[in-house]
Design a protein around this motif. Structure first.
Motif, PDB file in Angstrom:
ATOM      1  N   THR A 127     -52.963 -25.710  46.842  1.00  0.00           N
ATOM      2  CA  THR A 127     -53.059 -27.483  46.745  1.00  0.00           C
ATOM      3  C   THR A 127     -51.562 -27.723  46.943  1.00  0.00           C
ATOM      4  O   THR A 127     -51.472 -29.199  46.764  1.00  0.00           O
ATOM      5  N   PHE A 128     -50.642 -26.998  46.995  1.00  0.00           N
ATOM      6  CA  PHE A 128     -49.277 -27.643  47.170  1.00  0.00           C
ATOM      7  C   PHE A 128     -49.008 -28.242  48.409  1.00  0.00           C
ATOM      8  O   PHE A 128     -49.424 -28.101  49.406  1.00  0.00           O
ATOM      9  N   ASP A 129     -48.255 -29.583  48.303  1.00  0.00           N
ATOM     10  CA  ASP A 129     -48.198 -30.501  49.274  1.00  0.00           C
ATOM     11  C   ASP A 129     -46.799 -30.637  49.612  1.00  0.00           C
ATOM     12  O   ASP A 129     -46.105 -31.552  48.605  1.00  0.00           O
ATOM     13  N   LEU A 130     -46.205 -30.437  50.463  1.00  0.00           N
ATOM     14  CA  LEU A 130     -44.620 -30.375  50.391  1.00  0.00           C
ATOM     15  C   LEU A 130     -44.082 -31.882  50.713  1.00  0.00           C
ATOM     16  O   LEU A 130     -43.395 -32.364  49.988  1.00  0.00           O
ATOM     17  N   ASP A 131     -44.813 -32.712  51.696  1.00  0.00           N
ATOM     18  CA  ASP A 131     -44.508 -34.051  51.607  1.00  0.00           C
ATOM     19  C   ASP A 131     -44.713 -34.866  50.534  1.00  0.00           C
ATOM     20  O   ASP A 131     -43.962 -35.949  50.433  1.00  0.00           O
ATOM     21  N   LYS A 132     -45.797 -34.683  49.804  1.00  0.00           N
ATOM     22  CA  LYS A 132     -46.013 -35.562  48.474  1.00  0.00           C
ATOM     23  C   LYS A 132     -45.140 -35.003  47.528  1.00  0.00           C
ATOM     24  O   LYS A 132     -44.867 -35.933  46.330  1.00  0.00           O
ATOM     25  N   THR A 133     -44.745 -33.733  47.566  1.00  0.00           N
ATOM     26  CA  THR A 133     -43.882 -33.360  46.359  1.00  0.00           C
ATOM     27  C   THR A 133     -42.473 -33.704  46.575  1.00  0.00           C
ATOM     28  O   THR A 133     -41.797 -34.051  45.599  1.00  0.00           O
ATOM     29  N   LEU A 134     -41.826 -34.093  47.813  1.00  0.00           N
ATOM     30  CA  LEU A 134     -40.833 -34.322  48.115  1.00  0.00           C
ATOM     31  C   LEU A 134     -40.374 -35.700  47.860  1.00  0.00           C
ATOM     32  O   LEU A 134     -41.037 -36.664  48.512  1.00  0.00           O
ATOM     33  N   GLN A 135     -39.536 -35.896  46.762  1.00  0.00           N
ATOM     34  CA  GLN A 135     -38.984 -37.368  46.590  1.00  0.00           C
ATOM     35  C   GLN A 135     -37.928 -37.648  47.175  1.00  0.00           C
ATOM     36  O   GLN A 135     -36.791 -37.138  47.159  1.00  0.00           O
ATOM     37  N   LYS A 136     -37.994 -38.705  48.019  1.00  0.00           N
ATOM     38  CA  LYS A 136     -36.919 -39.163  48.890  1.00  0.00           C
ATOM     39  C   LYS A 136     -35.821 -40.162  48.154  1.00  0.00           C
ATOM     40  O   LYS A 136     -36.670 -41.182  47.520  1.00  0.00           O
ATOM     41  N   GLY A 137     -34.655 -40.489  48.407  1.00  0.00           N
ATOM     42  CA  GLY A 137     -33.932 -41.389  48.125  1.00  0.00           C
ATOM     43  C   GLY A 137     -33.695 -41.761  46.609  1.00  0.00           C
ATOM     44  O   GLY A 137     -33.734 -42.772  45.985  1.00  0.00           O
ATOM     45  N   VAL A 138     -33.372 -40.464  46.009  1.00  0.00           N
ATOM     46  CA  VAL A 138     -33.563 -40.690  44.298  1.00  0.00           C
ATOM     47  C   VAL A 138     -32.036 -40.711  43.986  1.00  0.00           C
ATOM     48  O   VAL A 138     -31.176 -40.973  44.627  1.00  0.00           O
TER      49      VAL A 138
END
Length: 331
Positions: A127-138
């Motif tokens: 179920t791991f989703d790299l796109d949804k896990t990656l938080q951008k502009g933190v």
């Protein structure tokens, strides 16, 4: 790594005498060590991320604060695109960068690195989703607009001990120490620098971070308890480096929480510098209440000085980031 065909690699081997020699020639093709090839590509001006783990077997040494401060300084002062990978189940780097409320939401949805490692225990139900896990502009630091994050989870505590028995995948193509490498390989070279906040141990999750690193930093308070495990770290990582056939260099020790009026801090710092292996960064991060307060993410932007303290506090992280850049360029 370079997004080219096997034929292109064959052409490079023929054309350039300095192209790294393979470890072995198989029927399927040559097998190369990653480090020398990445270094060769950098010399050819092909963008390659510099990947660094931060580790100490002792907690409370400002490992996470150093990781986040370096990321924010590299971004705001040097314009670097930075990825922070939080492998520490304490999740402090994650909450520093996105806040506890956002982290709880991601954790509830399974959008943390814990899901990646849980998938290894049940590979038929990934179920791991790299796109949804990656938080951008933190980050809440003004000008630090180029930091992305792969967040951690408290669930990593439970997953760690079970990973040793994880299935090896079809054709035995996957081992427990390769889980992170295989997952993040598509995005790593989108960044200039990748900083990995490792757990305070040398377990499988930490080895996942070291597996993709070209070097590591040891933040430490200059006292007996905090520095006791440094020789073990260097020895174990050195053995691991040999086992995986990749160079993982000790980039240096960062002295943190330094108290100028402490005889113990003075003597231990002197002894660490006297050993010379690993080297010790020139920059020393002194003890300050303001730095401890930096752990709380703010809803509005603030400057490095507002976050890490006035006087010379923010400047020390700026100096440390400059030292790191110079050290990486010398590799």
């Amino acid at each position: 790594m370079a997004g080219v065909s096997r034929q292109a690699v064959a052409n490079w081997r023929t054309r350039y005498r300095d192209f790294p020699q393979p470890l072995v020639e198989l029927k399927a093709g040559p097998v190369f060590r990653v480090g020398p090839v990445r270094a060769w590509l950098r010399r050819r001006k092909i963008p390659m991320a510099r990947i660094v783990s931060l580790i100490n077997l002792k907690g409370g040494v400002a490992k996470t604060t150093t990781t986040v401060a370096l990321a924010e300084t590299l971004s705001s002062q040097h314009g670097k695109k930075v990825l922070v990978i939080d492998l520490d189940p304490q999740t402090n780097a994650t909450t520093m960068l996105i806040g506890e409320k956002k982290w709880k939401s991601l954790n509830k949805k399974g959008h943390t690195l814990a899901t990646l490692f849980k998938d290894a225990l049940d590979p038929t139900n990934r179920t791991f989703d790299l796109d949804k896990t990656l938080q951008k502009g933190v980050s809440d630091v003004k000008g630090a607009n180029s930091i992305d994050l792969l967040p951690s989870s408290l669930d990593l505590i439970d997953v760690q001990d079970r990973l040793a028995s994880a299935p090896s995948g079809q054709f035995y193509a996957q081992t427990p120490i390769d889980l992170l490498r295989l997952a993040v390989k598509p995005i790593l070279d989108n960044y200039d620098v990748v900083l990995i906040d490792c757990p305070p141990n040398l377990g499988i999750i930490t080895l996942n971070g070291l597996r993709i690193s070209e070097g590591y930093i040891i933040p430490t308070v200059p006292d007996v308890l905090s520095t006791y495990g440094i020789p073990q770290i260097v020895k174990r990582v050195g053995n691991f480096s040999k086992d995986v056939g990749e160079d993982i260099e000790p980039l240096g020790i960062v002295i943190t929480k330094y108290q100028e009026n402490s005889t113990i801090h003075y003597n231990v710092s002197r002894d660490l510098r006297g050993r010379g292996d690993p080297p010790v960064f020139d920059t020393v991060i002194r003890q300050a209440n303001q730095i401890a307060a930096a752990a709380e993410n703010q809803p509005s932007e603030r400057t490095l000085k507002q976050k890490y303290g006035y006087g010379d506090l923010a400047e020390r992280y700026i100096d440390l980031a400059a030292e790191l850049i110079e050290t990486l360029e010398d590799l």
